[in-house]
Design an enzyme around this catalytic site. Structure first.
Site, PDB file in Angstrom:
ATOM      1  N   HIS A   1       0.830  -1.208   0.000  1.00  0.00           N
ATOM      2  CA  HIS A   1       0.000   0.000   0.000  1.00  0.00           C
ATOM      3  C   HIS A   1       0.863   1.256   0.000  1.00  0.00           C
ATOM      4  O   HIS A   1       1.320   1.714   1.056  1.00  0.00           O
ATOM      5  CB  HIS A   1      -0.915  -0.014   1.238  1.00  0.00           C
TER       6      HIS A   1
ATOM      7  N   HIS B   1       0.991   4.939  -2.540  1.00  0.00           N
ATOM      8  CA  HIS B   1       0.528   5.676  -3.735  1.00  0.00           C
ATOM      9  C   HIS B   1       1.754   6.247  -4.442  1.00  0.00           C
ATOM     10  O   HIS B   1       2.519   6.990  -3.813  1.00  0.00           O
ATOM     11  CB  HIS B   1      -0.410   6.808  -3.319  1.00  0.00           C
TER      12      HIS B   1
ATOM     13  N   HIS C   1      -9.794   1.408  -0.125  1.00  0.00           N
ATOM     14  CA  HIS C   1      -9.587   2.188   1.101  1.00  0.00           C
ATOM     15  C   HIS C   1     -10.908   2.278   1.867  1.00  0.00           C
ATOM     16  O   HIS C   1     -11.922   2.715   1.313  1.00  0.00           O
ATOM     17  CB  HIS C   1      -9.156   3.623   0.760  1.00  0.00           C
TER      18      HIS C   1
ATOM     19  N   GLU D   1     -10.637   4.414   7.377  1.00  0.00           N
ATOM     20  CA  GLU D   1      -9.531   5.336   7.680  1.00  0.00           C
ATOM     21  C   GLU D   1     -10.142   6.671   8.137  1.00  0.00           C
ATOM     22  O   GLU D   1     -10.081   7.019   9.304  1.00  0.00           O
ATOM     23  CB  GLU D   1      -8.659   5.541   6.425  1.00  0.00           C
TER      24      GLU D   1
ATOM     25  N   ASP E   1       2.073   4.220   2.748  1.00  0.00           N
ATOM     26  CA  ASP E   1       0.981   5.046   2.216  1.00  0.00           C
ATOM     27  C   ASP E   1       1.491   6.178   1.305  1.00  0.00           C
ATOM     28  O   ASP E   1       1.425   6.062   0.086  1.00  0.00           O
ATOM     29  CB  ASP E   1       0.113   5.573   3.369  1.00  0.00           C
ATOM     30  N   ASP E   2       1.954   7.272   1.893  1.00  0.00           N
ATOM     31  CA  ASP E   2       2.505   8.414   1.133  1.00  0.00           C
ATOM     32  C   ASP E   2       3.729   8.900   1.915  1.00  0.00           C
ATOM     33  O   ASP E   2       3.677   9.928   2.604  1.00  0.00           O
ATOM     34  CB  ASP E   2       1.463   9.539   1.047  1.00  0.00           C
TER      35      ASP E   2
END
Ligand code: ADE
Ligand code: ZN
Length: 339
Positions: free
Chosen positions: A8, A10, A186, A189, A267-268
């Site tokens: 996971h 991006h 997703h 969250e 994630d990011d």
């Protein structure tokens, strides 16, 4: 050293401020509204997505995307990752003015270069953006099904979870699933346990992005364990976005102890001041994970990865052959390693 796998992340959100500044210089763009002192600037989910979108707009050619994927997967290789799935977004490609085919080819080229340098195996998961609505997500699903690429093996949905209902996206996920793509969405969250339950009921994914707010409902936690739905957990992201107050109140260990398959992901990473290695360290420092448990997390990720069985078998073999963790345990126990 524990071998790692990431499910996971991006790809636009993995662009380092340094690389974004390099592309900004190339295109004569001003980044001062969202990069300050070498760090991305944002203060809530909406402003995070805004900074993310602006940074993404500075990747405009096939070469730019090759640089991005190469840069990120090389950094993962340095963190002892053997497998990486990244979310891609044809919507971002269109917004940046690049044909999605060139966007995917560029990313695939970057993955090939990183694999040649480090051995890291990479795959892409195409995503639709929830806040753009069901028709946009359907268009993203149709594009990827009509333009298949061997490294694009999944379809998912990111974006603002507070918008629309899971059922609104059922047709898009049917299109993707019928084409044989793995499904991850997703949920749980920004919204609570109902969002996870509704996503399972309406869209039937094998994995959930985040999913951590399932902890609000013990029956749902049991369902996740019974159905072995994997949660792509991103603790650093959750704390940065205020989903939980601190790591001690994060439910990662609670979910794992209840039998839910959980993995660790960034994630990011530069937005949340993390990376995959830090996520594994967080599990050690806050959730009591030793190296053997971390290795199990990597195995869980590989078992749920959207790859062909031959690749999965060879990744699992690499993980098993890695003796570092076992040797370390033996040394700790005071017995010499057998070989
Ligand atoms: N897109 C990029 N990062 C995201 C996140 N944490 N949640 C939802 N959509 C995203
Ligand atoms: Zn995400």
């Amino acid at each position: 050293m524990v071998l790692k796998a990431e499910l996971h992340c991006h790809i636009e959100g993995a662009a380092s401020p340094r690389l974004v500044e390099k592309k900004a210089a190339k295109y004569g763009a001003d980044v001062s509204s969202f990069i300050q002192d070498g760090r991305f600037v944002w203060h809530d989910f909406t402003s995070f997505l805004n900074a993310y979108d602006q940074a993404a707009m500075l990747f405009r050619t096939e070469d730019d995307y090759a640089d991005l994927a190469e840069d990120y997967l090389l950094s993962l290789g340095r963190q002892d990752a053997i497998y990486s799935e990244v979310f891609i977004s044809t919507d971002h490609a269109f917004s940046a003015g690049i044909n999605p085919r060139a966007y995917i080819e560029g990313l695939a080229e970057g993955m090939r270069r990183a694999k040649a340098a480090t051995g890291i195996e990479g795959r892409m998961i195409a995503t639709g953006l929830r806040h753009k609505g069901p028709e946009a997500v359907m268009a993203a699903a149709r594009y990827i099904v009509e333009n298949p690429h061997p490294l694009v093996t999944g379809f998912g949905m990111a974006g603002d979870e507070r918008m629309h209902k899971p059922m609104d996206f059922a047709a898009a996920f049917d299109v993707a699933r019928n084409a044989g793509l793995g499904i991850t969405i997703h949920a749980g969250e920004l919204s609570g346990w109902e969002s996870v339950a509704g996503t399972l009921d309406a869209l039937n994914p094998s994995r959930i992005g985040h999913g951590v707010r399932a902890i609000e409902n013990p029956e749902l936690v049991k369902r996740l364990a019974d159905e072995q739905i994997l949660l792509e957990c991103c603790p650093g992201s959750n704390i940065a976005l205020g989903v939980f107050a601190d790591f001690s109140s994060h439910p990662f260990a609670g979910l794992a102890n209840a039998g839910v398959p959980v993995t660790l992901n960034s994630d990011d990473p530069p937005y949340f001041h993390t990376d995959l290695a830090r996520e594994y360290e967080i599990a050690t420092s806050y959730f009591g994970y030793d190296d053997a448990m971390l290795k199990q997390v990597t195995e869980t990720a590989i078992k749920a990865a959207f790859v062909d069985e031959e690749t999965r078998t060879s990744l699992l073999a690499r993980l098993c052959q890695d003796k570092t963790v076992r040797v370390a345990d033996e040394l700790f126990a005071g017995s010499a390693p057998s070989s």
